[in-house]
Design an enzyme around this catalytic site. Sequence first.
Site, mmCIF file in Angstrom:
data_model
loop_
_atom_site.group_PDB
_atom_site.id
_atom_site.type_symbol
_atom_site.label_atom_id
_atom_site.label_comp_id
_atom_site.label_asym_id
_atom_site.label_seq_id
_atom_site.Cartn_x
_atom_site.Cartn_y
_atom_site.Cartn_z
ATOM 1 C CB CYS A 5 68.859 -30.911 54.209
ATOM 2 S SG CYS A 5 68.458 -32.801 53.949
ATOM 3 C CD GLU A 49 65.796 -32.651 46.731
ATOM 4 O OE1 GLU A 49 65.932 -32.906 47.884
ATOM 5 O OE2 GLU A 49 64.783 -33.311 46.357
HETATM 6 P P1 NAD Z 1 76.085 -23.961 49.611
HETATM 7 O O1 NAD Z 1 74.579 -23.493 48.598
HETATM 8 O O2 NAD Z 1 76.544 -23.299 49.669
HETATM 9 O O3 NAD Z 1 76.580 -25.065 48.019
HETATM 10 C C1 NAD Z 1 76.701 -26.343 47.616
HETATM 11 C C2 NAD Z 1 76.479 -26.186 46.331
HETATM 12 O O4 NAD Z 1 76.491 -24.744 45.768
HETATM 13 C C3 NAD Z 1 78.339 -25.871 46.475
HETATM 14 O O5 NAD Z 1 79.180 -27.483 45.540
HETATM 15 C C4 NAD Z 1 79.328 -25.105 46.194
HETATM 16 O O6 NAD Z 1 80.020 -25.040 45.762
HETATM 17 C C5 NAD Z 1 78.209 -24.279 45.018
HETATM 18 N N1 NAD Z 1 77.651 -22.755 45.905
HETATM 19 C C6 NAD Z 1 78.046 -21.934 46.636
HETATM 20 N N2 NAD Z 1 77.220 -20.799 45.972
HETATM 21 C C7 NAD Z 1 77.444 -20.688 44.784
HETATM 22 C C8 NAD Z 1 77.624 -19.481 44.245
HETATM 23 N N3 NAD Z 1 77.143 -18.073 44.508
HETATM 24 N N4 NAD Z 1 76.363 -20.174 42.708
HETATM 25 C C9 NAD Z 1 77.383 -20.835 42.298
HETATM 26 N N5 NAD Z 1 77.494 -22.283 42.954
HETATM 27 C C10 NAD Z 1 77.521 -22.074 44.030
HETATM 28 O O7 NAD Z 1 75.345 -25.103 50.535
HETATM 29 P P2 NAD Z 1 76.111 -25.910 51.473
HETATM 30 O O8 NAD Z 1 77.018 -25.151 52.558
HETATM 31 O O9 NAD Z 1 76.945 -26.922 50.921
HETATM 32 O O10 NAD Z 1 75.104 -26.891 52.304
HETATM 33 C C11 NAD Z 1 74.647 -26.221 53.185
HETATM 34 C C12 NAD Z 1 72.705 -26.545 52.852
HETATM 35 O O11 NAD Z 1 72.277 -27.412 51.978
HETATM 36 C C13 NAD Z 1 71.917 -26.454 53.943
HETATM 37 O O12 NAD Z 1 70.550 -25.671 53.780
HETATM 38 C C14 NAD Z 1 70.915 -27.780 53.806
HETATM 39 O O13 NAD Z 1 70.157 -27.957 54.750
HETATM 40 C C15 NAD Z 1 71.517 -27.569 51.813
HETATM 41 N N6 NAD Z 1 71.376 -29.108 51.641
HETATM 42 C C16 NAD Z 1 69.744 -29.805 51.781
HETATM 43 C C17 NAD Z 1 70.215 -30.533 51.517
HETATM 44 C C18 NAD Z 1 68.478 -32.046 50.626
HETATM 45 O O14 NAD Z 1 68.518 -33.396 50.312
HETATM 46 N N7 NAD Z 1 67.806 -30.752 50.434
HETATM 47 C C19 NAD Z 1 70.620 -32.051 51.425
HETATM 48 C C20 NAD Z 1 72.064 -31.352 52.465
HETATM 49 C C21 NAD Z 1 72.419 -30.426 52.620
#
Ligand code: NAD
Length: 449
Positions: free
Chosen positions: A240, A206
């Site tokens: 998002c 997602e």
């Molecule tokens: P992110 O990808 O930085 O982090 C998401 C999760 O991944 C967190 O739990 C984090 O700890 C983990 N993570 C981060 N880096 C990692 C790595 N290198 N290896 C493994 N795990 C890792 O995203 P964010 O800043 O938490 O959220 C923002 C993004 O999420 C935006 O792009 C937003 O549009 C998207 N989002 C999508 C939805 C949806 O339903 N499609 C909902 C909410 C947010």
Amino acid sequence: MPPSLRLRAAWLSGRTRPLEHRMAQLEALGRFLEEKKQDILEATASDMRKPPFEAEFSEILLCKNELNEALNNLPRWMKDKHVDKNLATQLDSAFIRKDPYGVVLIIGSWNYPIYLLLAPLIGAIAAGNCAIIKPSELTKNSEKLMEEVLPKYLDKDCFAVVTAGVEETTRLLENKFDYIFFTGSPSVGRIIMTAAAKHLTPVTLELGGKNPCYVSDTCDVQNVARRVAWGRFFNAGQTCIAPDYILCSVEMQEKLMPALREAITEFYGPEPRNSPDFARIVGDEQFKRVQALLSSGRVAIGGQTDEKERYIAPTVLVDVKPSDPAMQQEVFGPILLVITVANVDEAIDFINSRERPLVVYAFSSDSKEVNQVLERTSSGGFCGNDTLMHVTLTSLPFGGVGSSGLGMYHGHFTFDTFTHHRGCLQRGTGLEPINTLRYPPYSAHKMGL
Ligand code: NAD
């Protein structure tokens, strides 16, 4: 014992399979939402000053909708689905068994730190899986609530909350899971998919992107302004599916500016910083990133910031060029961009020249025009004449396409996501003479020649 081993043992024992266990866990989740409502509101308020109304709506109510849908339909969802048979299997039983995957991993983002973990968890439980959930490390208070309080409600052998930053999550992903459900950015989505590929683990991703919002000249400008401002500035734009940029004519832009200013004042008063209904940016790094986007185009509304509070006013930028930094990344903050186009065809071409978004919005009083945008674009979801509201329907699948994601959930789609549809044929043991027709030695006679 590490949670992954504990959960693996519980999974192999078959404990999560019976309807009664699934229902009991779902009911316990319901009690968590009911009894810890205040804690959820306080945690999300401490993390990002999430307004109580927004937290109750997006973190609690949407989860309860999912929960009720699962509790009301689970016996039906779980049932074997009997399918058509051919001549050779007329006396047998052919069916699809709704099999759980096993031990699944759910990784959440920080913007809706409760909902984005519990909504998939509801489906994982309903489908009969064990689950590890990993909250975002950026929303510390919500993470703590999930780590310390949620497990008190659930069967500890089957469900665990693991707190982890990037390094620990990287190590966690070395384990073999039977399914990974990830919510976050497209760049981390690629990392998750690569880690999953090592074990051939199926994934749901997602992700995010830039959601376009076409506004036609035929619209009631006050209505559009309110509906777009609500979707953009809810949770201070950290959603998002928020409309990221408006595509409209120069004439509509001129009419929209006073209407948007009016809507923002109506929602948050003359000084949004003092409004209890406007959230803050989640962290310092995110604040700096969003603040830097203010240099794109020209500030038409808002633009004020306060680093100490991580406050960015509800802002509208005009004269934004596609090459500006704000158009090169998802805004994910309280800044609405406006790009002018000559007509609906140019808007559609603009949308189609970019990555496929999570949602396309189209506003027009002419339903043919709304349909034109729907027909000629591709995105995870679509909403005509409003923003965000499609997410409230558990009957609609939610998910991205292309760089905005892979797979879908909500309502029975979440159950299906966490279910392996196992094709089963159970044959009777008699009537062996009929089977001899397919056994060697073959002959022209057996081929019906
Ligand atoms: P992110 O990808 O930085 O982090 C998401 C999760 O991944 C967190 O739990 C984090 O700890 C983990 N993570 C981060 N880096 C990692 C790595 N290198 N290896 C493994 N795990 C890792 O995203 P964010 O800043 O938490 O959220 C923002 C993004 O999420 C935006 O792009 C937003 O549009 C998207 N989002 C999508 C939805 C949806 O339903 N499609 C909902 C909410 C947010």
